[in-house]
Structures are given as C-alpha cells and as structure tokens.
Design a protein around this motif. Structure first.
Motif, PDB file in Angstrom:
ATOM      1  N   ILE A 252     -99.423  15.757 -76.993  1.00 30.18           N
ATOM      2  CA  ILE A 252     -99.277  14.397 -76.479  1.00 30.18           C
ATOM      3  C   ILE A 252     -98.322  14.440 -75.290  1.00 30.18           C
ATOM      4  CG2 ILE A 252     -98.519  12.050 -76.996  1.00 30.18           C
ATOM      5  CD1 ILE A 252     -99.266  12.595 -79.917  1.00 30.18           C
ATOM      6  N   LYS A 253     -98.820  14.026 -74.140  1.00 32.80           N
ATOM      7  CA  LYS A 253     -98.008  14.074 -72.917  1.00 32.80           C
ATOM      8  C   LYS A 253     -96.939  12.990 -72.935  1.00 32.80           C
ATOM      9  CE  LYS A 253     -98.594  14.589 -67.949  1.00 32.80           C
ATOM     10  NZ  LYS A 253     -99.584  14.652 -66.832  1.00 32.80           N
ATOM     11  N   TYR A 254     -97.321  11.764 -73.337  1.00 31.58           N
ATOM     12  CA  TYR A 254     -96.313  10.708 -73.467  1.00 31.58           C
ATOM     13  C   TYR A 254     -96.810   9.609 -74.388  1.00 31.58           C
ATOM     14  CZ  TYR A 254     -99.110   8.076 -69.994  1.00 31.58           C
ATOM     15  OH  TYR A 254    -100.120   7.428 -69.329  1.00 31.58           O
ATOM     16  N   VAL A 255     -95.856   8.845 -74.924  1.00 31.50           N
ATOM     17  CA  VAL A 255     -96.115   7.640 -75.719  1.00 31.50           C
ATOM     18  C   VAL A 255     -95.232   6.539 -75.126  1.00 31.50           C
ATOM     19  CG1 VAL A 255     -96.096   6.578 -78.001  1.00 31.50           C
ATOM     20  CG2 VAL A 255     -96.525   9.031 -77.783  1.00 31.50           C
ATOM     21  N   ARG A 256     -95.830   5.430 -74.673  1.00 35.19           N
ATOM     22  CA  ARG A 256     -95.065   4.373 -74.007  1.00 35.19           C
ATOM     23  C   ARG A 256     -95.463   3.004 -74.535  1.00 35.19           C
ATOM     24  NH1 ARG A 256     -96.181   6.593 -67.845  1.00 35.19           N
ATOM     25  NH2 ARG A 256     -94.895   8.487 -67.998  1.00 35.19           N
ATOM     26  N   ILE A 265    -100.869   5.945 -75.002  1.00 32.02           N
ATOM     27  CA  ILE A 265    -100.611   7.390 -75.148  1.00 32.02           C
ATOM     28  C   ILE A 265    -101.532   8.151 -74.205  1.00 32.02           C
ATOM     29  CG2 ILE A 265     -99.946   7.062 -77.549  1.00 32.02           C
ATOM     30  CD1 ILE A 265    -102.990   9.102 -77.059  1.00 32.02           C
ATOM     31  N   GLN A 266    -101.058   9.342 -73.803  1.00 29.42           N
ATOM     32  CA  GLN A 266    -101.901  10.249 -73.010  1.00 29.42           C
ATOM     33  C   GLN A 266    -101.784  11.647 -73.601  1.00 29.42           C
ATOM     34  OE1 GLN A 266    -100.933  11.481 -68.897  1.00 29.42           O
ATOM     35  NE2 GLN A 266    -102.984  10.743 -68.346  1.00 29.42           N
ATOM     36  N   SER A 267    -102.953  12.307 -73.747  1.00 26.76           N
ATOM     37  CA  SER A 267    -102.959  13.662 -74.314  1.00 26.76           C
ATOM     38  C   SER A 267    -102.758  14.697 -73.234  1.00 26.76           C
ATOM     39  CB  SER A 267    -104.277  13.929 -75.024  1.00 26.76           C
ATOM     40  OG  SER A 267    -105.321  14.048 -74.075  1.00 26.76           O
ATOM     41  N   ASP A 268    -102.276  15.862 -73.636  1.00 26.29           N
ATOM     42  CA  ASP A 268    -102.300  17.005 -72.744  1.00 26.29           C
ATOM     43  C   ASP A 268    -103.747  17.482 -72.623  1.00 26.29           C
ATOM     44  OD1 ASP A 268     -99.579  17.115 -72.257  1.00 26.29           O
ATOM     45  OD2 ASP A 268     -99.206  18.346 -74.039  1.00 26.29           O
TER      46      ASP A 268
END
Length: 340
Positions: A252-256, A265-268
C-alpha cells in the motif's frame, strides 16, 4: 485271389502333376528378429502351391541350442496363411524363457544370445512337417532352421530389472507455496547415482538441472522432478514436489482521509499479468473484503465512513489460472487513527 497272383500286374495308370513355373515352395530366408520382450515377434514366408501349400501351424519350438532345451508353444501364436505372417505373442515367449531361466543356476544369464525358432505345420494335403528348414553354414552338411531370435536385448532388460532400488528423499516433499520471484533449493538424500532435476511447467517454475535451484517465474502450479540416474548396479529412482506459485505480495503506497467520511488508498505496482486486488478493511466494527480489478497499481476511495473512527486496511493481488484463483500474501496493515 490266390497266393500265386500276388505279383501279377492288375492295371497301370499315369498321373501328371502340374506345378506352375513361378511356384515357390515357401520362399524362406534367414531371418533374425531382435527380442527384448516389448513387442510381438513376426516372421514372414510365402505360402506354397497345390499339395505343398500350408494349411495350419500346430506348434512352435524354441530351441535354446541345437539339440537340447527345446521349449514348445502350442498356443500364443497366429499364422496368416494368405499374407504369410507368423506372429508369436511376446508375453508367451517371455514366460517360456523366464521359466527356463529359473531352472538354471545362472538364471537369465544361462540363456544364449540367440535361440532357434522351429515351426511345425500341416500342408493342404495333410502332411505334417517342419517347414522353415533351409541350408545354412551353421552346421555344414545338415539342414537348419531359417528363423532365430536375438535375445541380447531381452537378457539386458531382465538383468536391469534385478538392479538394486534407490530410495531417495527430497528435502521438500510436500506442496510448496511461494511467490513469483522466490528461489529455493531442492536437496536430495539417499541417492547412489547422479541426481538431476526438471520442471514439468517451466512457465511457472524453472529448476537448475544439476543445482536443484527452483525459481518461481509465473503464477500457477508446477511439478519439480528429482531423478537419480540408472547405473549398472542401481535402478533409476525419482521423487517430486508440487509448487504453487502465487502473485508477489502487494503493498500500500498510501492511505489518506482528505474528505469527511472518506478514505483513499493507492497500491504499489505489483507484477504484470495479475487480474486485480483483494482489499480487506476494518472500520467502526465492520470487517469487509472487496475485489478490485486491475493489472497495475490501483486507487480506490471508500465513502460513507464514520468520522473520528479508526480505519485499517491491507491488500493482496490475485490471478486466475486454469480456472483456479491464486492469491498472493496480504500486505502489512496500514491505518488512519481517525477518519475525517
């Protein structure tokens, strides 16, 4: 009729027998068939004409040598008189030879490299005879049989079957589950001969032929074979392990949480060719799982969330191969203490 008339000529009769010029008795020639027990034996001949034509074959004799050890078959063979083919069943010959070998102190090695095949037939005129007789140089001045069996291959096969078994054991002998890109080395114990390795599905897993290093290259299932070679003393032995290759662990690249009641959320990016992601989240007492298609990195927004509550999430990739879905391992949990 009195005794004085015994020698008196009563009548005379002339009989003419016509044999075609192109008639050939049985047209036999020396034929040596190699026999290792894997196939039936076929001998060829040309059937004769008139009273010399063959009607049937009554039995087949296998002569271990010229005079002794003759082994007779009264069944297990077929003779096609029209095409001139005598076919002898392989299993019947094997049984006769092995039964003979068991009675000899030297076993299979007591069999010679060649044996003679003698065929007993009946002509159309009802005469019984051994018909596959020709002149050869084996025994000068005498008749000999036309057909022989070369047993060198049969003896070799039988001796190899008496070799010592190897009991080999893999370090990994159960189904393994590893991600794409993972490497693992298979090791074998108990072998007395050289060990080699091979994969039955190189699109999923490759293996070093002599090193045993397994490299997971694609999602799916592969069988890795470990094989100990056959030698003059030992039989060949093999064992195997099945390896399930799953997608790489997604990150998971980030959770905002930039808007009220929402989390994005954005995945790697994960390996190409996967069919999507499975996302598990926990929020306000709810534990849910959703699937999101996508062969690359994905971005997803969760809405209608409870403001001020904790939000936890983790992700894994999946791919469908041959009707079966393969899931990668879940990422570590990531969380937001309070949703806006």
């Amino acid at each position: 009729m009195s005794e004085n008339n015994y020698s008196k000529e009563l009548c005379t009769e002339t009989v003419t027998i016509v044999v075609p010029k192109d008639s050939d008795m049985w047209k036999l020639s020396r034929q040596i068939e190699k026999f290792d027990g894997s196939r039936d034996i076929v001998f060829s001949f040309k059937n004769g004409t008139n009273g010399c034509a063959l009607r049937s074959v009554s039995r087949v004799g296998l002569f271990v040598n010229k005079y002794v050890g003759n082994l007779f078959l009264s069944q297990g063979f077929q003779c096609d008189m029209k095409t001139g083919k005598l076919t002898i069943n392989r299993d019947m010959v094997k049984k006769v030879l092995l039964d003979f070998a068991k009675k000899q102190q030297a076993g299979v090695r007591a069999l010679p490299d060649r044996i003679y095949v003698n065929v007993f037939a009946v002509t159309e005129g009802g005469e019984g005879l051994r018909f596959n007789i020709i002149d050869t140089d084996d025994f000068p001045g005498s008749k000999d049989v036309a057909w022989l069996l070369d047993l060198t291959g049969f003896k070799s096969v039988q001796v190899s079957q008496q070799k010592v078994e190897q009991k080999i054991k893999n370090k990994y002998d159960k189904t393994l589950e590893k991600p794409v890109g993972f490497k693992i080395t298979q090791k074998v114990t108990g072998a007395n001969t050289k060990i080699t390795f091979r994969s039955l599905n190189t699109k999923v897993a490759k293996v070093g032929k002599t090193s045993g290093v397994i490299t997971c290259v694609g999602v799916g299932k592969a069988v890795i074979i470990s094989e100990a070679a056959e030698s003059s003393k030992y039989k060949k032995a093999s064992s195997q392990v099945t390896i399930r290759v799953i997608p790489k662990t997604a990150g998971i690249k980030y959770v905002r949480s930039n808007k009220k009641g929402q989390v994005t959320i954005q995945s790697d990016a994960t390996a190409k060719g996967n069919d999507g992601y499975q996302i598990q989240y926990k929020h306000n007492g709810k534990n849910a799982v959703v699937k999101v298609p996508g062969k690359k990195s994905i971005t997803k927004t969760f809405k209608q969330l409870k403001s001020g509550k904790n939000f936890k999430i983790r992700i894994r990739a999946f791919k469908k191969v041959g009707g079966q879905i393969y899931y990668g391992s879940y990422s570590e949990w990531k969380s937001i203490k309070k949703v806006k």
